[in-house]
Write an enzyme that holds these catalytic residues in place. Structure first.
Site, mmCIF file in Angstrom:
data_model
loop_
_atom_site.group_PDB
_atom_site.id
_atom_site.type_symbol
_atom_site.label_atom_id
_atom_site.label_comp_id
_atom_site.label_asym_id
_atom_site.label_seq_id
_atom_site.Cartn_x
_atom_site.Cartn_y
_atom_site.Cartn_z
ATOM 1 C CG HIS A 109 42.950 38.689 44.235
ATOM 2 N ND1 HIS A 109 41.656 38.907 44.644
ATOM 3 C CD2 HIS A 109 43.702 38.683 45.370
ATOM 4 C CE1 HIS A 109 41.620 39.020 45.965
ATOM 5 N NE2 HIS A 109 42.845 38.882 46.429
ATOM 6 C CE1 TYR A 149 40.694 35.462 54.139
ATOM 7 C CE2 TYR A 149 42.703 36.218 55.213
ATOM 8 C CZ TYR A 149 41.936 36.072 54.081
ATOM 9 O OH TYR A 149 42.399 36.539 52.883
ATOM 10 C CG ASP A 208 42.478 39.783 49.700
ATOM 11 O OD1 ASP A 208 42.094 38.808 49.033
ATOM 12 O OD2 ASP A 208 42.910 39.685 50.858
#
Length: 398
Positions: free
Chosen positions: A374, A315, A181
């Protein structure tokens, strides 16, 4: 007198009134009406969040997690003006290979705790002394117990530079790195920077696929399935990514004000993980170590540290870095060390080898795991540890 490069012991001691405030806020939740569909296409389902909230206030024990975390050696140190929290577990085997592992969002060091035993004490987990690692698990800046950056520029590249400084400060002249991630992006940057002493990297999310979407081959059935998954993510599973990469401050007000809002936002990440976590609460069926308690360990960590907004800001940094790179039309520098990659079947897009080799020219290890998604290190820690042994074994005597 403290110095900037001091390494200080860390211990978690949560005030009781913080836990009481958490319970009060959960009890005061204003609930939406039930979704009008039978799946997650409108978002996190009401029954899932209501059962999570019930368990959170009646059965969940934060103090148990606090004890678990405090049983591990934890420290903080200041790097480039930010306090970095990290777990540092040295193996009893002195020839162990140092490994720095980086978590992602909406994860934390919680998602990596299951691999601590298998990696540092392999003889107790079916391995040999030659499989041992000295393990460093930092909390990303703005996440968990690490400090919050107070200036712009803390993108993956800067975090990677901080990790190189951390490993040097810990006295490791040779080491390897792993990430998934956000951690995959940081580890990728570390590999491209190629600091002295870095022997190799492993990632389990091909984050570079987003920027290369239109160039990726989609001829074989495996490639087509991966492309369809990536395409679906960028069209229908991209909500959290888009909001956090453009308006992290806006969503941050809700994440710091409502624990149930925070929980729902963190659950709404990817389809495979969501349904596994939902079943853990609604049906009492955990997926490996993705249990009700460990899921709430992670969510509660975000709540009590108040890091919902600061974690989302990565982000925003990533979005601007990606836009600048695309506008410049320049390829990033190659990774100068061997690259290992494991594709887990439940990943957002399960990258085939052809894609991995488009992003990395020096793939030294590739494997398609039989299970895991994930949050692979969290969900299937023993399998994940086996992957770490396999990918880095050739580098131990490098």
């Amino acid at each position: 007198m403290a110095h900037d490069n001091d390494i200080r012991p860390f211990r978690l001691d949560t005030p009781e009134d913080a836990i009481a405030d958490l319970h009060r806020r959960i009890a005061a939740t204003r609930w939406p009406t039930r979704e009008l569909v039978t799946d997650r296409s409108q978002g996190v389902q009401l029954a899932t969040v209501q059962e999570l909230a019930r368990y959170w206030t009646t059965d969940y024990d934060w103090r148990a997690f606090e004890t678990k975390l405090n049983a591990l050696p934890q420290y903080t140190t200041d790097i480039d003006g930010v306090t970095i929290h990290f777990i540092h577990v040295r193996s009893q085997h002195e020839d162990a290979l140092p490994l720095i592992m980086t978590h992602g969002w909406p994860g934390s060091v919680v998602e990596l705790l299951g691999v601590v035993g298998p990696l540092t004490d392999p003889t107790a987990h079916g391995g040999t002394p030659e499989d041992a690692f000295h393990l460093v698990l930092p909390s990303l800046p703005g996440y968990g117990f690490s400090g919050e950056p107070t200036e712009l520029g803390w993108d993956s590249g800067r975090m990677a530079q901080a990790w190189a400084k951390l490993m040097d400060r810990l006295g490791y002249p040779r080491y390897v790195a792993q990430g998934g991630d956000v951690g995959a992006s940081v580890t990728d940057a570390l590999g491209r920077q190629g600091p002295e002493g870095l022997l190799g990297i492993h990632v389990n999310l091909l984050s570079g696929a987003i920027g290369l979407k239109d160039q990726l081959p989609a001829k074989s059935a495996q490639e087509r399935a991966a492309y369809d998954a990536l395409d679906l993510f960028t069209k229908d599973g991209f909500g959290y990514f888009l909001e956090q990469s453009t308006r992290p401050q806006t969503i941050g007000y809700s994440l710091l004000d409502s624990p149930v809002g925070l929980a729902a936002w963190m659950l709404d990440h990817d389809t495979d993980s969501y349904y596994k976590m939902s079943r853990a609460f609604v049906d009492g069926e955990p997926a490996g170590d993705l249990t009700r308690d460990t899921i709430l360990d992670n969510i509660t960590l975000y709540w009590l540290t108040g890091t919902g907004t600061s974690a989302a800001r990565w982000y925003w940094e990533f979005g601007r870095f990606l836009a600048a790179a695309q506008a410049a039309g320049q390829a990033p520098p190659p990774v100068a060390v061997p690259v290992g990659f494991t594709t887990f079947p439940g990943e957002i897009w399960a990258a085939p080898r052809s894609w991995v080799e488009m992003v990395y020219s020096n793939v030294s290890y590739f494997n398609e795991a039989d299970s895991g998604g994930h949050f692979a290190a969290w969900e299937v820690p023993e399998l994940f540890a086996a992957e770490m042994r396999a990918v880095f074994q050739p580098l131990r005597n490098a």
